[in-house]
Scaffold this motif. Sequence first.
Motif, PDB file in Angstrom:
ATOM      1  N   LEU A 101       0.836  -1.203   0.000  1.00  0.00           N
ATOM      2  CA  LEU A 101       0.000   0.000   0.000  1.00  0.00           C
ATOM      3  C   LEU A 101       0.869   1.249   0.000  1.00  0.00           C
ATOM      4  CD1 LEU A 101      -2.733   1.418   0.217  1.00  0.00           C
ATOM      5  CD2 LEU A 101      -2.633   1.031   2.697  1.00  0.00           C
ATOM      6  N   ARG A 102       1.891   1.264   0.832  1.00  0.00           N
ATOM      7  CA  ARG A 102       2.800   2.413   0.894  1.00  0.00           C
ATOM      8  C   ARG A 102       3.534   2.622  -0.431  1.00  0.00           C
ATOM      9  NH1 ARG A 102       3.320   4.425   5.967  1.00  0.00           N
ATOM     10  NH2 ARG A 102       2.378   3.147   7.590  1.00  0.00           N
ATOM     11  N   ARG A 103       3.925   1.536  -1.098  1.00  0.00           N
ATOM     12  CA  ARG A 103       4.605   1.673  -2.395  1.00  0.00           C
ATOM     13  C   ARG A 103       3.657   2.235  -3.451  1.00  0.00           C
ATOM     14  NH1 ARG A 103       7.088  -2.827  -0.569  1.00  0.00           N
ATOM     15  NH2 ARG A 103       6.010  -4.367  -1.846  1.00  0.00           N
ATOM     16  N   ILE A 104       2.411   1.757  -3.451  1.00  0.00           N
ATOM     17  CA  ILE A 104       1.424   2.272  -4.408  1.00  0.00           C
ATOM     18  C   ILE A 104       1.240   3.775  -4.204  1.00  0.00           C
ATOM     19  CG2 ILE A 104      -1.041   2.256  -5.011  1.00  0.00           C
ATOM     20  CD1 ILE A 104      -0.974  -0.803  -4.315  1.00  0.00           C
ATOM     21  N   LEU A 105       1.034   4.174  -2.972  1.00  0.00           N
ATOM     22  CA  LEU A 105       0.771   5.585  -2.673  1.00  0.00           C
ATOM     23  C   LEU A 105       2.012   6.448  -2.899  1.00  0.00           C
ATOM     24  CD1 LEU A 105      -1.426   5.049   0.494  1.00  0.00           C
ATOM     25  CD2 LEU A 105      -2.198   5.723  -1.781  1.00  0.00           C
ATOM     26  N   ALA A 106       3.189   5.947  -2.548  1.00  0.00           N
ATOM     27  CA  ALA A 106       4.422   6.712  -2.763  1.00  0.00           C
ATOM     28  C   ALA A 106       4.672   6.922  -4.253  1.00  0.00           C
ATOM     29  CB  ALA A 106       5.610   6.003  -2.112  1.00  0.00           C
ATOM     30  N   GLU A 107       4.383   5.916  -5.054  1.00  0.00           N
ATOM     31  CA  GLU A 107       4.566   6.037  -6.497  1.00  0.00           C
ATOM     32  C   GLU A 107       3.592   7.065  -7.069  1.00  0.00           C
ATOM     33  OE1 GLU A 107       6.041   5.713 -10.254  1.00  0.00           O
ATOM     34  OE2 GLU A 107       6.928   4.958  -8.406  1.00  0.00           O
ATOM     35  N   ARG A 108       2.354   7.045  -6.621  1.00  0.00           N
ATOM     36  CA  ARG A 108       1.377   8.024  -7.115  1.00  0.00           C
ATOM     37  C   ARG A 108       1.776   9.435  -6.720  1.00  0.00           C
ATOM     38  NH1 ARG A 108      -0.992  10.404 -10.818  1.00  0.00           N
ATOM     39  NH2 ARG A 108      -2.976  11.387 -10.310  1.00  0.00           N
ATOM     40  N   LYS A 109       2.227   9.581  -5.479  1.00  0.00           N
ATOM     41  CA  LYS A 109       2.667  10.896  -5.014  1.00  0.00           C
ATOM     42  C   LYS A 109       3.840  11.389  -5.858  1.00  0.00           C
ATOM     43  CE  LYS A 109       4.051  13.362  -0.873  1.00  0.00           C
ATOM     44  NZ  LYS A 109       5.149  13.302   0.068  1.00  0.00           N
ATOM     45  N   ALA A 110       4.795  10.512  -6.130  1.00  0.00           N
ATOM     46  CA  ALA A 110       5.951  10.885  -6.941  1.00  0.00           C
ATOM     47  C   ALA A 110       5.531  11.280  -8.360  1.00  0.00           C
ATOM     48  CB  ALA A 110       6.961   9.736  -6.982  1.00  0.00           C
ATOM     49  N   GLN A 111       4.538  10.587  -8.916  1.00  0.00           N
ATOM     50  CA  GLN A 111       4.032  10.947 -10.247  1.00  0.00           C
ATOM     51  C   GLN A 111       3.463  12.358 -10.254  1.00  0.00           C
ATOM     52  OE1 GLN A 111       1.048   8.103 -11.339  1.00  0.00           O
ATOM     53  NE2 GLN A 111       2.513   6.748 -12.363  1.00  0.00           N
ATOM     54  N   ILE A 112       2.670  12.660  -9.251  1.00  0.00           N
ATOM     55  CA  ILE A 112       2.066  13.992  -9.179  1.00  0.00           C
ATOM     56  C   ILE A 112       3.148  15.049  -9.023  1.00  0.00           C
ATOM     57  CG2 ILE A 112       0.570  15.513  -7.810  1.00  0.00           C
ATOM     58  CD1 ILE A 112      -1.092  12.940  -7.154  1.00  0.00           C
ATOM     59  N   ASP A 113       4.098  14.807  -8.130  1.00  0.00           N
ATOM     60  CA  ASP A 113       5.196  15.766  -7.941  1.00  0.00           C
ATOM     61  C   ASP A 113       5.965  15.978  -9.238  1.00  0.00           C
ATOM     62  OD1 ASP A 113       4.689  16.310  -5.253  1.00  0.00           O
ATOM     63  OD2 ASP A 113       6.048  14.735  -4.543  1.00  0.00           O
ATOM     64  N   ALA A 114       6.293  14.885  -9.928  1.00  0.00           N
ATOM     65  CA  ALA A 114       7.057  14.994 -11.170  1.00  0.00           C
ATOM     66  C   ALA A 114       6.285  15.782 -12.223  1.00  0.00           C
ATOM     67  CB  ALA A 114       7.404  13.602 -11.694  1.00  0.00           C
ATOM     68  N   ARG A 115       4.991  15.510 -12.335  1.00  0.00           N
ATOM     69  CA  ARG A 115       4.178  16.217 -13.330  1.00  0.00           C
ATOM     70  C   ARG A 115       4.090  17.702 -13.008  1.00  0.00           C
ATOM     71  NH1 ARG A 115      -1.360  14.186 -13.341  1.00  0.00           N
ATOM     72  NH2 ARG A 115      -0.358  12.260 -13.956  1.00  0.00           N
ATOM     73  N   LEU A 116       3.835  18.023 -11.750  1.00  0.00           N
ATOM     74  CA  LEU A 116       3.639  19.428 -11.393  1.00  0.00           C
ATOM     75  C   LEU A 116       4.943  20.203 -11.285  1.00  0.00           C
ATOM     76  CD1 LEU A 116       0.722  19.134  -8.823  1.00  0.00           C
ATOM     77  CD2 LEU A 116       0.622  19.732 -11.231  1.00  0.00           C
ATOM     78  N   ASP A 117       6.020  19.504 -11.009  1.00  0.00           N
ATOM     79  CA  ASP A 117       7.318  20.179 -10.918  1.00  0.00           C
ATOM     80  C   ASP A 117       8.066  20.161 -12.241  1.00  0.00           C
ATOM     81  OD1 ASP A 117       6.718  20.638  -8.262  1.00  0.00           O
ATOM     82  OD2 ASP A 117       7.903  18.936  -7.531  1.00  0.00           O
ATOM     83  N   GLY A 118       7.436  19.567 -13.288  1.00  0.00           N
ATOM     84  CA  GLY A 118       8.018  19.568 -14.619  1.00  0.00           C
ATOM     85  C   GLY A 118       9.195  18.643 -14.790  1.00  0.00           C
ATOM     86  N   LYS A 119       9.302  17.624 -13.938  1.00  0.00           N
ATOM     87  CA  LYS A 119      10.399  16.669 -14.052  1.00  0.00           C
ATOM     88  C   LYS A 119       9.881  15.387 -14.681  1.00  0.00           C
ATOM     89  CE  LYS A 119      12.471  18.511  -9.901  1.00  0.00           C
ATOM     90  NZ  LYS A 119      12.716  18.324  -8.494  1.00  0.00           N
ATOM     91  N   PRO A 120      10.614  14.872 -15.658  1.00  0.00           N
ATOM     92  CA  PRO A 120      10.172  13.602 -16.262  1.00  0.00           C
ATOM     93  C   PRO A 120      10.238  12.478 -15.238  1.00  0.00           C
ATOM     94  CG  PRO A 120      12.302  14.280 -17.164  1.00  0.00           C
ATOM     95  CD  PRO A 120      11.830  15.378 -16.262  1.00  0.00           C
ATOM     96  N   ARG A 121       9.322  11.553 -15.358  1.00  0.00           N
ATOM     97  CA  ARG A 121       9.274  10.426 -14.408  1.00  0.00           C
ATOM     98  C   ARG A 121       9.556   9.163 -15.153  1.00  0.00           C
ATOM     99  NH1 ARG A 121       9.767   8.386  -9.965  1.00  0.00           N
ATOM    100  NH2 ARG A 121       8.240   7.044  -9.058  1.00  0.00           N
TER     101      ARG A 121
END
Length: 121
Positions: A101-121
Amino acid sequence: MGTVTDYLAAREGENRTALEHVIAVARELAPDVTEGESYGMPALLYRGKGFVAVLEAKAHLGLYPFSGQVLPGLAAELGEFTWSPGALQFTAAHPVPDDLLRRILAERKAQIDARLDGKPR
């Protein structure tokens, strides 16, 4: 109360406890989430984007990470769970293990951060 809080309050028993646990872990990983809706579901929003929703269905509970990439990326770890790219089915008797569960949520959070911060994921 927000939409997630209202939704959970209307659930009962073990299902409610299982759904509340997912939300508690999500809030722990992203303490600044807000409650709202995404794709018509009561959801936690992180930085204004759909982070996670958990819903009760007749035969199972569903976890929705609002991404078609998170679950396929963890396919080897999903074992006996039924899943599609956008949803993971579980039950109160067979919940998602906390580490997964933590890995699923951490990955989603990282996706959002990457998208909004303009960093490729």
